[in-house]
Design a protein around this motif. Structure first.
Motif, short mmCIF file in Angstrom:
data_model
loop_
_atom_site.label_atom_id
_atom_site.label_comp_id
_atom_site.label_asym_id
_atom_site.label_seq_id
_atom_site.Cartn_x
_atom_site.Cartn_y
_atom_site.Cartn_z
N LEU A 1 -7.96 14.15 37.92
CA LEU A 1 -7.68 14.83 39.19
C LEU A 1 -7.73 13.84 40.34
O LEU A 1 -6.84 13.81 41.19
CB LEU A 1 -8.67 15.97 39.43
N LEU A 2 -8.76 12.99 40.37
CA LEU A 2 -8.89 12.02 41.45
C LEU A 2 -7.72 11.03 41.43
O LEU A 2 -7.19 10.67 42.48
CB LEU A 2 -10.22 11.28 41.32
N GLU A 3 -7.29 10.62 40.25
CA GLU A 3 -6.12 9.73 40.14
C GLU A 3 -4.87 10.43 40.66
O GLU A 3 -4.04 9.81 41.34
CB GLU A 3 -5.93 9.28 38.69
N GLY A 4 -4.72 11.71 40.35
CA GLY A 4 -3.58 12.47 40.87
C GLY A 4 -3.62 12.59 42.38
O GLY A 4 -2.58 12.48 43.05
N ALA B 1 -5.03 10.46 44.38
CA ALA B 1 -4.72 9.13 44.90
C ALA B 1 -3.21 8.92 44.93
O ALA B 1 -2.67 8.42 45.92
CB ALA B 1 -5.40 8.05 44.06
N ASP B 2 -2.52 9.33 43.87
CA ASP B 2 -1.05 9.23 43.85
C ASP B 2 -0.43 10.08 44.95
O ASP B 2 0.52 9.67 45.61
CB ASP B 2 -0.49 9.66 42.49
N TYR C 1 0.94 8.70 52.65
CA TYR C 1 0.34 8.23 53.90
C TYR C 1 0.26 6.71 53.98
O TYR C 1 0.33 6.14 55.06
CB TYR C 1 -1.06 8.83 54.08
N THR C 2 0.07 6.07 52.86
CA THR C 2 -0.03 4.62 52.80
C THR C 2 0.16 4.16 51.36
O THR C 2 -0.23 4.88 50.44
CB THR C 2 -1.41 4.14 53.32
N ILE D 1 -9.36 4.36 44.43
CA ILE D 1 -10.40 5.33 44.06
C ILE D 1 -11.75 4.70 44.37
O ILE D 1 -12.00 3.54 44.06
CB ILE D 1 -10.28 5.71 42.58
N ASP D 2 -12.64 5.50 44.98
CA ASP D 2 -13.98 5.05 45.33
C ASP D 2 -15.00 5.87 44.55
O ASP D 2 -15.25 7.03 44.87
CB ASP D 2 -14.21 5.21 46.84
#
Length: 184
Positions: A53-56, A58-59, A64-65, A70-71
């Motif tokens: 989910l976090l990778e999704g 991030a994609d 925006y940039t 991922i942190d």
């Protein structure tokens, strides 16, 4: 509320506003939490699904940039240098990102600053702050040492000698600190 296994105990890994209102805290044992509030809902963490989910997310933030990282287990870093004007400025961009995450059902805290460390601390300890260049020290000074993202053992050593806030460390002479606790 989400739980995770820590040695032989189930502990609270994350909680929502309702659970926080019941004075439940991260790290508390599930048995203790249920003793206080028998009707709470607990779901066991699925770290692999959370990571996907976090990778999704991030994609998704690539709109925006192009510089998204991922942190840890629950955060994203967006380097928005040179991008904010495309969204009407820093505040407008931060508001849009937060609004779009909220619309997707996520509870989000954001921080924007000239350094990654200050942005991280702003998001984690102040929530939704934009820190102007030169104001980083004022932001960090009252915060606990965990806001500096230093190793837990160094943090514990600093606290054991009475340095409990970022401001206390910033005010201390550098050379003795480096000799005693290392260059980091």
């Amino acid at each position: 509320m989400i739980s995770h296994r820590d040695s032989n105990a189930q502990r609270i890994a994350a909680l929502d506003e309702r659970a926080e209102a019941l004075n439940l805290k991260r790290g508390m044992g599930i048995a203790d939490a249920r003793a206080m509030h028998p009707s709470i809902d607990v779901v066991e963490a699925d770290t692999e699904a959370d990571r996907r989910l976090l990778e999704g997310l991030a994609d998704w933030c690539d709109r925006y940039t192009p510089l998204v990282a991922i942190d840890g287990e629950d955060g994203l870093f967006l380097d928005v240098t040179g991008c904010t004007h495309l969204f009407g400025g820093e505040r407008a961009m931060q508001d849009e990102i937060r609004t779009r995450f909220f619309q997707q059902g996520f509870d989000v805290r954001a921080g924007l600053a000239s350094t990654p460390g200050a942005a991280w601390a702003a998001a984690r300890y102040h929530g939704d702050r934009i820190i102007a260049g030169g104001e980083e020290e004022a932001l960090l000074a009252p915060l606990p040492l965990s806001a500096l993202r230093i190793a837990p053992e160094i943090r514990a050593s600093l606290e054991s000698v009475g340095l409990r806030t970022a401001g206390a460390v910033m005010a201390a002479p550098r050379a003795p600190l480096a000799r005693r606790f290392g260059a980091t």
